[in-house]
Design a protein around this motif. Structure first.
Motif, short mmCIF file in Angstrom:
data_model
loop_
_atom_site.label_atom_id
_atom_site.label_comp_id
_atom_site.label_asym_id
_atom_site.label_seq_id
_atom_site.Cartn_x
_atom_site.Cartn_y
_atom_site.Cartn_z
N PRO A 71 0.75 -1.09 0.26
CA PRO A 71 -0.63 -0.09 -0.03
C PRO A 71 1.16 1.80 0.10
CG PRO A 71 -0.82 -1.74 1.76
CD PRO A 71 0.62 -2.58 0.92
N GLY A 72 0.36 2.01 -0.57
CA GLY A 72 1.04 3.94 -0.40
C GLY A 72 1.58 4.15 1.03
N ASN A 73 0.63 4.03 2.29
CA ASN A 73 0.33 5.11 3.19
C ASN A 73 1.74 4.39 3.89
OD1 ASN A 73 -1.75 6.58 3.39
ND2 ASN A 73 -2.77 4.67 4.13
N PRO A 74 2.53 5.30 4.47
CA PRO A 74 3.89 4.58 4.56
C PRO A 74 4.04 3.55 6.03
CG PRO A 74 3.75 7.16 4.91
CD PRO A 74 2.39 6.69 4.24
N LEU A 75 3.44 4.05 6.90
CA LEU A 75 3.24 2.43 7.91
C LEU A 75 2.40 1.44 7.54
CD1 LEU A 75 2.55 5.36 11.21
CD2 LEU A 75 4.64 4.12 10.02
N SER A 76 1.58 1.61 6.40
CA SER A 76 1.83 0.27 4.99
C SER A 76 2.90 -0.60 5.30
CB SER A 76 0.20 0.46 5.22
OG SER A 76 -0.78 0.93 5.89
N ALA A 77 3.26 0.24 4.66
CA ALA A 77 4.27 -0.30 3.57
C ALA A 77 5.15 -0.71 4.37
CB ALA A 77 5.14 0.75 2.21
N LEU A 78 5.97 0.61 5.23
CA LEU A 78 6.87 -0.35 6.43
C LEU A 78 6.56 -1.51 7.17
CD1 LEU A 78 8.22 2.76 7.69
CD2 LEU A 78 9.37 1.87 5.66
N THR A 79 5.23 -1.89 7.02
CA THR A 79 4.85 -2.80 7.82
C THR A 79 5.29 -4.04 7.47
OG1 THR A 79 3.71 -1.94 9.49
CG2 THR A 79 3.43 -3.86 9.08
N GLY A 80 3.89 -3.65 5.57
CA GLY A 80 3.91 -4.44 5.28
C GLY A 80 5.70 -5.29 4.22
N PHE A 81 6.35 -4.64 4.74
CA PHE A 81 7.92 -4.59 3.67
C PHE A 81 9.03 -5.52 5.12
CE2 PHE A 81 12.64 -4.37 4.90
CZ PHE A 81 13.38 -4.94 2.73
N GLY A 82 8.28 -5.26 6.26
CA GLY A 82 9.08 -6.44 7.29
C GLY A 82 8.87 -7.61 7.62
N GLU A 83 7.34 -7.53 7.25
CA GLU A 83 6.18 -8.67 7.56
C GLU A 83 5.95 -9.52 6.73
OE1 GLU A 83 5.53 -9.57 10.73
OE2 GLU A 83 6.27 -7.86 11.86
N LEU A 84 6.53 -9.04 5.41
CA LEU A 84 5.95 -9.98 3.83
C LEU A 84 7.40 -10.64 3.54
CD1 LEU A 84 2.22 -9.29 3.02
CD2 LEU A 84 3.47 -11.08 4.67
N VAL A 85 8.05 -8.61 3.02
CA VAL A 85 8.86 -8.64 1.97
C VAL A 85 10.08 -9.38 2.12
CG1 VAL A 85 10.67 -7.59 0.32
CG2 VAL A 85 7.88 -7.22 1.05
N LEU A 86 10.78 -8.60 3.70
CA LEU A 86 12.01 -8.89 4.33
C LEU A 86 12.59 -10.25 4.05
CD1 LEU A 86 15.02 -7.83 4.47
CD2 LEU A 86 14.26 -7.19 6.85
N PRO A 87 11.69 -10.84 4.70
CA PRO A 87 11.63 -12.70 4.94
C PRO A 87 11.67 -13.59 3.59
CG PRO A 87 9.77 -12.17 6.27
CD PRO A 87 10.15 -10.86 6.01
N ALA A 88 10.85 -12.04 2.68
CA ALA A 88 11.25 -13.39 1.73
C ALA A 88 12.64 -13.41 0.70
CB ALA A 88 9.75 -13.07 0.40
#
Length: 236
Positions: A127-144
């Protein structure tokens, strides 16, 4: 032998302007791009490309296709929900990618999307909202990304069990992620909740070291209780 993948970060939106560029009354500062670059560098990723892409499905598809020819991982921000100018899902399908999921039961950041392309290419739309993007990165993208780099599955999602300094509450009917700051107290390392005015609150995000996990349907976690915490940056 595994290597760290190269990553392209595509921030969607005609209204976005990079740091250092004058912003008009109808425009927004591109905060997601620099923030994601910093988090990627903290994770040891050195090959990073970042650009702003307009809200045009044909242009977006072309940029996606070009990025996929050069990078294993493509991260997009914005345009992933169901609004009039949310063209990311259409562009992803237009280039022949297979969508694995679109929508995650988490707050903030429900409309996350993940897709794959031939050649071991992975697309993450946040998502475009900053905290949504950062949370999604930490929980979904970085582990991948860690998994693609060769880490075993158990080591990909790094979390800590730490006590809370103050209670946290949630009204969400899905897993919630509350901003938290690490502090040293009488009980050692603890998590201090950071107040936020919503998923666009950059000031609160800058004060946080990561997020506290609040399980689905849990309304309150008391002070002193152990919580699961995902750090956003290296812990000194």
């Amino acid at each position: 032998v595994y290597g760290r993948p190269g990553v392209a970060v595509l921030c969607t939106g005609r209204e976005l302007r990079d740091p250092g560029v004058k912003v008009g009354v109808h425009q927004l500062r591109n905060s997601n791009g620099p923030a994601l670059r910093a988090m990627l560098k903290n994770a040891g990723i050195s090959q990073i490309e970042h650009q702003i892409v307009p809200d045009d499905p044909r242009v977006l598809a072309a940029k996606l296709k070009s990025a996929a020819a050069r990078y294993n991982v493509i991260i997009l921000t914005g345009g992933v929900s169901v609004g009039k100018y949310d063209f990311v899902p259409e562009a992803v399908r237009r280039i022949g990618a297979t969508v694995g999921f679109h929508g995650v039961a988490m707050k903030p950041g429900k409309p996350h999307l993940y897709a794959t392309l031939r050649g071991n290419r992975h697309i993450f739309a946040l998502p475009g909202n900053p905290l949504s993007a950062l949370t999604g990165f930490g929980e979904l993208v970085l582990p991948a990304i860690r998994r693609l780099s060769g880490l075993d599955a158990e080591s990909c999602h790094v979390t800590l069990k730490l006590p809370l300094t103050r209670p946290v509450t949630s009204k969400a009917k899905r897993t919630a992620f509350v901003l938290g700051k690490l502090i040293w107290g009488r009980k050692g390392l603890q998590v201090d909740p950071v107040k936020s005015c919503g998923s666009a609150d950059l000031v609160a995000g800058a004060q946080a070291d990561g997020v506290v996990h609040v399980p689905k349907n849990v309304r309150k976690i008391a002070s002193g209780e152990l919580v699961e915490f995902t750090p956003w940056r290296p812990i000194p």
